[in-house]
Motif scaffolding. Structure first.
Motif: not given
Length: 339
Positions: A101, A259, A279-280, A282, A329
């Motif tokens: 995160k 991601e 590209t988030d 996590d 990402g």
């Protein structure tokens, strides 16, 4: 990598992939209920009652049909597998097995980041690199249902730089990082930068055997914490480009956010992964090398989901894709410890 080391690694990988393929193919023609029973036995899965088993069977069936359709289509450079996550929905998987995160506020407040980027002006780098073959990577570990991939990624990178600096490869304690980093870092998520900063300020980290992993966050054990086995000075952030990441990985393993929440990432069984992902960020992994397969370049990524996922716990991810952030990402938040 020496020819002998490379040959041994390739032979081991091919044997693992062949065995996994054989297991998967042996299940394809079975009735789905029998496939589920065999999968349960293979992964030691037990359910509390018939209702839960029926629920999990429905999820397993949907995932098995998806895996079979993708693999039979044969239009991807990777294959999927009925791995340990095959009875989980993608939402359940995301809720339990990720945990990176990014927190820009924490990153900006850290005082242990060193500048400028030390690998910015390299004249050349090797055409391929595998830090495992150089004895600088510990075995694949398993974070299980605690979302502390950030701790595993940071510790893996630290284990490697300690080996490169001292000649000693030690398994260090993710549990100490999980219990003692603070700043909100937990099984609910965290960052490698916060972990590196904690380790530097703590003047080191103890061994895995002294402070073993429990799959839960607990109180910081000051007695075990004081038994430092290795240390780092701080960390550096990698500029957001595949060229910069290549320069860094040519010199040491690097922690990176990706991601990793997609269904293909969840059920990855081997081959050169080319998507689908965005590209988030996590999930956190450790980039331990790079190379090329046929005409496709890849990153060699160490994960923390045990050796039954992917290629013995590793993934080859396509590199040099020509877009900002790289595949999944991987260049957007990469860092490594300095020693």
């Amino acid at each position: 990598m020496s020819f002998t080391s490379q040959s041994l690694w390739l032979a081991t990988l091919l044997a693992f992939v062949s065995l996994t393929v054989a297991i998967d193919l042996s299940l394809v023609d079975m009735p789905m209920s029998e496939r589920h029973e065999k999968w349960m036995a293979q992964h030691g899965r037990a359910y509390k009652d018939a209702e839960e088993k029926a629920h999990r069977f429905g999820i397993f069936k949907a995932n098995a049909e998806y895996v079979q359709s993708v693999n039979r289509a044969g239009n991807r450079t990777y294959r999927l597998s009925l791995n340990r996550f095959a009875d989980l929905t993608n939402e359940e998987f995301k809720a339990s097995f990720l945990g990176f995160k990014p927190n820009p506020l924490i990153a900006k407040e850290e005082q242990d980041v060193e500048k400028p980027f030390r690998y910015a002006n390299l004249a050349s780098v090797p055409g391929a690199m595998d830090w495992r073959a150089r004895g600088a990577v510990t075995g694949v570990k398993d974070q299980d249902i605690c979302g502390c991939c950030w701790a595993f990624s940071a510790v893996a990178a630290m284990e490697s730089i300690v080996k490169l600096k001292t000649g000693r490869l030690m398994s260090l304690s993710e549990q100490e990082v999980l219990d003692c980093t603070g700043n909100g870092m937990s099984c609910e998520g965290g960052t490698m930068e916060a972990a590196f900063s904690f380790i530097a300020r703590n003047r080191g980290l103890t061994t895995e055997s002294n402070y073993p992993y429990t799959r839960n966050q607990g109180y910081c054990n000051s007695r075990r914490k004081s038994a430092s086995a290795a240390t780092i000075r701080g960390y550096q952030e990698v500029p957001r480009s595949e060229a910069a990441l290549l320069n860094a990985v040519a010199n040491q393993p690097v922690s990176a956010g990706v991601e990793g929440s997609g269904i293909d990432f969840q059920l990855y069984g081997g081959g050169l992964f080319t998507g689908y992902c965005g590209t988030d960020l996590d999930h956190a992994v450790t980039v331990v090398g790079y190379g090329a397969s046929a005409r496709t370049k890849y990153w060699l990524v160490k994960n923390s989901w045990g050796s039954g996922w992917g290629e013995g716990g590793y993934m080859r991810m396509q590199r040099d894709i020509g877009s900002y952030g790289g595949l999944c990402g991987i260049t957007l938040q990469a860092s490594y410890p300095t020693a």
